[in-house]
Design a protein around this motif. Structure first.
Motif, PDB file in Angstrom:
ATOM      1  N   PHE A 274       0.817  -1.414   0.021  1.00  0.00           N
ATOM      2  CA  PHE A 274      -0.045  -0.190   0.052  1.00  0.00           C
ATOM      3  C   PHE A 274       0.832   1.275   0.029  1.00  0.00           C
ATOM      4  O   PHE A 274       0.866   2.090  -0.659  1.00  0.00           O
ATOM      5  N   LEU A 275       1.944   1.195   1.014  1.00  0.00           N
ATOM      6  CA  LEU A 275       2.576   2.363   0.964  1.00  0.00           C
ATOM      7  C   LEU A 275       3.393   2.693  -0.149  1.00  0.00           C
ATOM      8  O   LEU A 275       3.757   3.582  -0.571  1.00  0.00           O
ATOM      9  N   ASN A 276       3.984   1.528  -0.886  1.00  0.00           N
ATOM     10  CA  ASN A 276       4.830   1.597  -2.151  1.00  0.00           C
ATOM     11  C   ASN A 276       3.964   2.308  -3.146  1.00  0.00           C
ATOM     12  O   ASN A 276       4.699   2.998  -4.043  1.00  0.00           O
ATOM     13  N   ASN A 277       2.680   1.999  -3.309  1.00  0.00           N
ATOM     14  CA  ASN A 277       2.015   2.845  -4.438  1.00  0.00           C
ATOM     15  C   ASN A 277       1.820   4.112  -4.039  1.00  0.00           C
ATOM     16  O   ASN A 277       1.765   5.138  -4.971  1.00  0.00           O
ATOM     17  N   SER A 278       1.648   4.479  -2.671  1.00  0.00           N
ATOM     18  CA  SER A 278       1.538   6.052  -2.316  1.00  0.00           C
ATOM     19  C   SER A 278       3.022   6.828  -2.726  1.00  0.00           C
ATOM     20  O   SER A 278       2.843   7.668  -3.189  1.00  0.00           O
ATOM     21  N   VAL A 279       3.850   5.995  -2.398  1.00  0.00           N
ATOM     22  CA  VAL A 279       5.248   6.613  -2.430  1.00  0.00           C
ATOM     23  C   VAL A 279       5.621   6.822  -4.101  1.00  0.00           C
ATOM     24  O   VAL A 279       5.915   8.067  -4.388  1.00  0.00           O
ATOM     25  N   GLU A 280       5.223   5.937  -4.868  1.00  0.00           N
ATOM     26  CA  GLU A 280       5.485   6.052  -6.478  1.00  0.00           C
ATOM     27  C   GLU A 280       4.750   7.414  -6.921  1.00  0.00           C
ATOM     28  O   GLU A 280       5.025   8.173  -7.731  1.00  0.00           O
ATOM     29  N   GLU A 281       3.373   7.452  -6.308  1.00  0.00           N
ATOM     30  CA  GLU A 281       2.772   8.531  -6.628  1.00  0.00           C
ATOM     31  C   GLU A 281       3.227  10.056  -6.272  1.00  0.00           C
ATOM     32  O   GLU A 281       3.151  11.063  -6.895  1.00  0.00           O
ATOM     33  N   ILE A 282       3.600  10.036  -4.945  1.00  0.00           N
ATOM     34  CA  ILE A 282       4.268  11.004  -4.463  1.00  0.00           C
ATOM     35  C   ILE A 282       5.531  11.702  -5.137  1.00  0.00           C
ATOM     36  O   ILE A 282       5.842  12.670  -5.540  1.00  0.00           O
ATOM     37  N   GLU A 283       6.545  10.540  -5.475  1.00  0.00           N
ATOM     38  CA  GLU A 283       7.621  10.834  -6.571  1.00  0.00           C
ATOM     39  C   GLU A 283       7.326  11.357  -7.672  1.00  0.00           C
ATOM     40  O   GLU A 283       7.705  12.248  -7.996  1.00  0.00           O
ATOM     41  N   GLN A 284       6.095  10.849  -8.602  1.00  0.00           N
ATOM     42  CA  GLN A 284       5.872  11.380  -9.704  1.00  0.00           C
ATOM     43  C   GLN A 284       5.271  12.600  -9.528  1.00  0.00           C
ATOM     44  O   GLN A 284       5.587  13.626 -10.603  1.00  0.00           O
ATOM     45  N   SER A 465      10.509 -14.964  -6.719  1.00  0.00           N
ATOM     46  CA  SER A 465       9.283 -15.718  -5.948  1.00  0.00           C
ATOM     47  C   SER A 465       8.291 -14.888  -5.690  1.00  0.00           C
ATOM     48  O   SER A 465       7.045 -15.471  -5.312  1.00  0.00           O
ATOM     49  N   SER A 466       8.356 -13.439  -5.623  1.00  0.00           N
ATOM     50  CA  SER A 466       7.314 -12.580  -5.401  1.00  0.00           C
ATOM     51  C   SER A 466       7.449 -11.394  -6.396  1.00  0.00           C
ATOM     52  O   SER A 466       8.509 -10.972  -6.770  1.00  0.00           O
ATOM     53  N   HIS A 467       6.299 -10.539  -6.427  1.00  0.00           N
ATOM     54  CA  HIS A 467       6.324  -9.358  -7.091  1.00  0.00           C
ATOM     55  C   HIS A 467       7.174  -8.342  -6.498  1.00  0.00           C
ATOM     56  O   HIS A 467       7.849  -7.576  -7.024  1.00  0.00           O
ATOM     57  N   SER A 468       7.146  -8.400  -5.187  1.00  0.00           N
ATOM     58  CA  SER A 468       7.871  -7.234  -4.394  1.00  0.00           C
ATOM     59  C   SER A 468       9.373  -7.446  -4.455  1.00  0.00           C
ATOM     60  O   SER A 468      10.032  -6.617  -4.826  1.00  0.00           O
ATOM     61  N   ASN A 469       9.611  -8.799  -4.399  1.00  0.00           N
ATOM     62  CA  ASN A 469      11.078  -8.975  -4.672  1.00  0.00           C
ATOM     63  C   ASN A 469      11.759  -8.665  -5.715  1.00  0.00           C
ATOM     64  O   ASN A 469      12.811  -8.202  -6.019  1.00  0.00           O
ATOM     65  N   PHE A 470      10.859  -8.997  -6.940  1.00  0.00           N
ATOM     66  CA  PHE A 470      11.348  -8.805  -8.348  1.00  0.00           C
ATOM     67  C   PHE A 470      11.386  -7.348  -8.456  1.00  0.00           C
ATOM     68  O   PHE A 470      12.407  -6.810  -8.925  1.00  0.00           O
ATOM     69  N   THR A 471      10.518  -6.551  -7.738  1.00  0.00           N
ATOM     70  CA  THR A 471      10.496  -5.037  -8.168  1.00  0.00           C
ATOM     71  C   THR A 471      11.736  -4.363  -7.299  1.00  0.00           C
ATOM     72  O   THR A 471      12.444  -3.540  -8.032  1.00  0.00           O
ATOM     73  N   ILE A 472      12.195  -4.782  -6.190  1.00  0.00           N
ATOM     74  CA  ILE A 472      13.063  -4.354  -5.381  1.00  0.00           C
ATOM     75  C   ILE A 472      14.278  -4.694  -6.147  1.00  0.00           C
ATOM     76  O   ILE A 472      15.168  -3.756  -6.257  1.00  0.00           O
ATOM     77  N   VAL A 473      14.656  -5.962  -6.506  1.00  0.00           N
ATOM     78  CA  VAL A 473      15.775  -6.404  -7.075  1.00  0.00           C
ATOM     79  C   VAL A 473      15.926  -5.483  -8.426  1.00  0.00           C
ATOM     80  O   VAL A 473      17.066  -5.134  -8.858  1.00  0.00           O
ATOM     81  N   PHE A 474      14.866  -5.413  -9.292  1.00  0.00           N
ATOM     82  CA  PHE A 474      14.968  -4.701 -10.503  1.00  0.00           C
ATOM     83  C   PHE A 474      15.280  -3.390 -10.549  1.00  0.00           C
ATOM     84  O   PHE A 474      16.234  -2.828 -11.123  1.00  0.00           O
ATOM     85  N   ILE A 477      19.048  -2.957  -9.757  1.00  0.00           N
ATOM     86  CA  ILE A 477      20.111  -3.091 -10.584  1.00  0.00           C
ATOM     87  C   ILE A 477      20.006  -2.082 -11.771  1.00  0.00           C
ATOM     88  O   ILE A 477      20.823  -1.476 -12.188  1.00  0.00           O
ATOM     89  N   VAL A 478      18.611  -1.958 -12.197  1.00  0.00           N
ATOM     90  CA  VAL A 478      18.278  -0.737 -13.396  1.00  0.00           C
ATOM     91  C   VAL A 478      18.347   0.526 -12.925  1.00  0.00           C
ATOM     92  O   VAL A 478      18.698   1.568 -13.651  1.00  0.00           O
ATOM     93  N   GLY A 479      17.812   0.842 -11.674  1.00  0.00           N
ATOM     94  CA  GLY A 479      17.908   2.193 -11.062  1.00  0.00           C
ATOM     95  C   GLY A 479      16.522   2.693 -11.155  1.00  0.00           C
ATOM     96  O   GLY A 479      16.261   3.909 -10.991  1.00  0.00           O
ATOM     97  N   MET A 480      15.457   1.906 -11.589  1.00  0.00           N
ATOM     98  CA  MET A 480      14.122   2.367 -11.517  1.00  0.00           C
ATOM     99  C   MET A 480      13.228   1.028 -11.565  1.00  0.00           C
ATOM    100  O   MET A 480      13.657  -0.014 -11.523  1.00  0.00           O
ATOM    101  N   SER A 481      11.837   1.318 -11.129  1.00  0.00           N
ATOM    102  CA  SER A 481      11.078   0.233 -11.103  1.00  0.00           C
ATOM    103  C   SER A 481      10.512  -0.479 -12.535  1.00  0.00           C
ATOM    104  O   SER A 481      10.737   0.195 -13.588  1.00  0.00           O
ATOM    105  N   PRO A 482      10.109  -1.629 -12.452  1.00  0.00           N
ATOM    106  CA  PRO A 482       9.850  -2.447 -13.541  1.00  0.00           C
ATOM    107  C   PRO A 482       8.704  -1.518 -14.501  1.00  0.00           C
ATOM    108  O   PRO A 482       8.756  -1.378 -15.806  1.00  0.00           O
ATOM    109  N   ALA A 483       7.875  -0.837 -13.792  1.00  0.00           N
ATOM    110  CA  ALA A 483       6.847  -0.114 -14.300  1.00  0.00           C
ATOM    111  C   ALA A 483       7.252   1.137 -15.019  1.00  0.00           C
ATOM    112  O   ALA A 483       6.849   1.364 -16.346  1.00  0.00           O
TER     113      ALA A 483
END
Length: 503
Positions: A274-284, A465-474, A477-483
């Protein structure tokens, strides 16, 4: 003798990092009664710092980038602080080029002052270090810390709060490098200096407890990790900072998962999402606000310039210069944006080179004598198997582990781990994660269907193994979220199609 306004400024400064809501009330009042540029600049900076403490980066940007903050009538030290604050805000929003620009502006101004010069030089240095740590350039950060240690030795011995910040960045760096003994030494010194300080800085305190909790988590001391993270959580709740709350809830979720407490893990993991979604909106929102402010300021400056010369013979020259300047700025921004997009699209090729062309770091050279002695024939055999492994899709197996791969290679885990570290400059987990991220980037680039899939599908497809783990690792490494990456990829393709249509 201090005036009432001076007393209010001092009070607000004390509350910025402990009670930002109250500091905002005082700073708002100061802004309303201000008459001089210096007074406006001080009130704006207090508001910007307070909102940054609360995690409201949009409002922090508004006050930090107010036109009056950099007027010639504003004290040079205030302008230095304002530029460093701008740099910090832009770093948190991943606008690195712009962040460095304001840090350079601060450096130029520092060269013009005599008193407190070391203080401002140290704050600029610390901001550079934090950027390196945020972008995972940890070895470079360690080198920079060691190179400049003598430069600030006397200064740090005389300033407890600055020395605490120095040990804290060291602790973060060693934590990232999994050098836990060194990290604990510096985090203990950080707590010691925190207890010795008379200042109340809840924001810094939350960061220190959060880092300590993460350190205990990585060291598999799960009970201590949860106890420490709960302290950080309580402080972050007082500040109501969504960025801090997101990270702490994430670490608590991981700690409970590692302790096999699935119900508790679910609670904190849902809070994190929930907070991750809020944070992305705040950043944008904050990024959009920054560009709107800069564009508005440029337009205001150009309008003022045109009005000044409307009745003069040089009007035509002014307009011509205006067109040229705007055209160059647009061209530079366009080229910069295209370059950035091309770098993202070509990331897979760049990241592949990481495995074969990484230069040994200084720390790696220092530790050469401690490496295992592996027969050359054995080492070459394992390297060949690793190259075949990279070309296969076995790394997508969610159960892939160091022990499993060592078994498949008919070797032991120590040999395999040592060879991966030596030849790829990564530990096993990072090695596997890079292969997985490279795989999914290749799919996104070459198969148009993949950009329409959900992030959870991409995570599963690439072996996470999970959506969150993928997002954090991505993102690490890349410097931005998959989205964000997918949006840039779509935009790049649209621009390519548009260019082809115009030919």
């Amino acid at each position: 003798m201090y005036s009432q306004e001076d007393a209010l400024v001092l009070k607000a400064k004390e509350l910025v990092y402990s009670n930002p809501t109250e500091a905002i009330k005082i700073a708002d009042h100061l802004l309303n009664i201000s008459h001089e540029p210096q007074e406006f600049a001080i009130a704006n900076m207090l508001l910007a710092k307070s909102y940054m403490t609360k995690g409201d980066y949009k409002k922090a940007i508004i006050y930090a980038f107010d036109d009056q903050n950099q007027l010639e009538k504003v004290a040079i030290k205030t302008r230095i602080e304002n530029n460093i604050l701008k740099s910090t805000l832009l770093r948190k929003l991943y606008l690195d080029t712009q962040s460095i620009e304001y840090l350079n502006k601060a450096s130029v101004l520092v060269s013009k002052v005599s008193s407190e010069k070391k203080l401002y030089e140290y704050h600029i240095f610390l901001e550079h270090i934090n950027m390196l740590l945020d972008r995972l350039s940890v070895n470079e950060a360690i080198i920079k810390l060691k190179e400049t240690e003598l430069q600030f030795k006397n200064f740090l011995n005389e300033n407890v709060d600055e020395k605490r910040a120095y040990h804290f960045v060291y602790a973060k760096a060693y934590n990232s490098l999994t050098k836990y003994d060194s990290a604990f030494v510096h985090i203990d010194k950080t707590f010691e200096l925190l207890n010795a300080s008379n200042k109340i800085n809840l924001y810094e305190k939350a960061l220190i407890y959060k880092e300590s909790g993460l350190l205990f988590l990585k060291n598999k001391e799960f009970k201590k990790s949860k106890e420490t993270l709960f302290i950080a959580l309580q402080i972050a709740e007082v500040l109501d900072n969504p960025f801090l709350l997101k990270e702490i809830n994430r670490d608590l979720a991981i700690s409970y998962l590692a302790s096999n407490q699935k119900n508790e893990h679910k609670v904190y993991y849902e809070k994190f999402l929930f907070l991750n979604n809020s944070v992305e909106e705040i950043e944008q929102g904050a990024v959009n606000t920054y560009y709107n402010i800069i564009s508005s300021q440029e337009e205001s400056q150009l309008e003022s310039y045109n009005q000044k010369y409307t009745k003069y013979l040089y009007l035509s020259i002014a307009i011509a210069l205006f067109i040229i300047i705007v055209g160059v700025l647009i061209l530079l921004k366009s080229e910069s944006r295209k370059k950035r997009n091309r770098e993202i699209i070509n990331y897979l090729e760049v990241s592949r080179n990481i495995f074969t062309k990484v230069k040994p770091t200084i720390s790696a050279k220092k530790q050469t004598s401690k490496r295992l002695v592996i027969p050359e024939e054995t080492e070459q055999n394992i390297i060949l198997k690793l190259k075949r492994f990279e070309k296969s899709l076995k790394f997508l197996n969610k159960d892939m582990s160091l022990a499993l791969l060592a078994g498949q290679f008919e070797t032991n885990t120590k040999y395999l781990s040592e060879i991966i570290n030596k030849n790829y400059n990564d530990n096993f987990n990072t090695f596997i994660n890079k292969l997985r991220v490279n795989y999914i980037i290749e799919k996104l680039k070459n198969d148009t269907n993949y950009i329409n899939y959900k992030i959870s599908f991409l995570a599963d497809e690439s072996g996470f193994s999970s959506h969150s783990n993928f997002t954090i690792v991505f993102k690490g490494i890349v410097g931005m979220s998959p989205a964000t990456f997918i949006k840039l990829l779509v935009k790049e393709r649209e621009e390519i199609m548009k260019n082809e249509d115009t030919k």
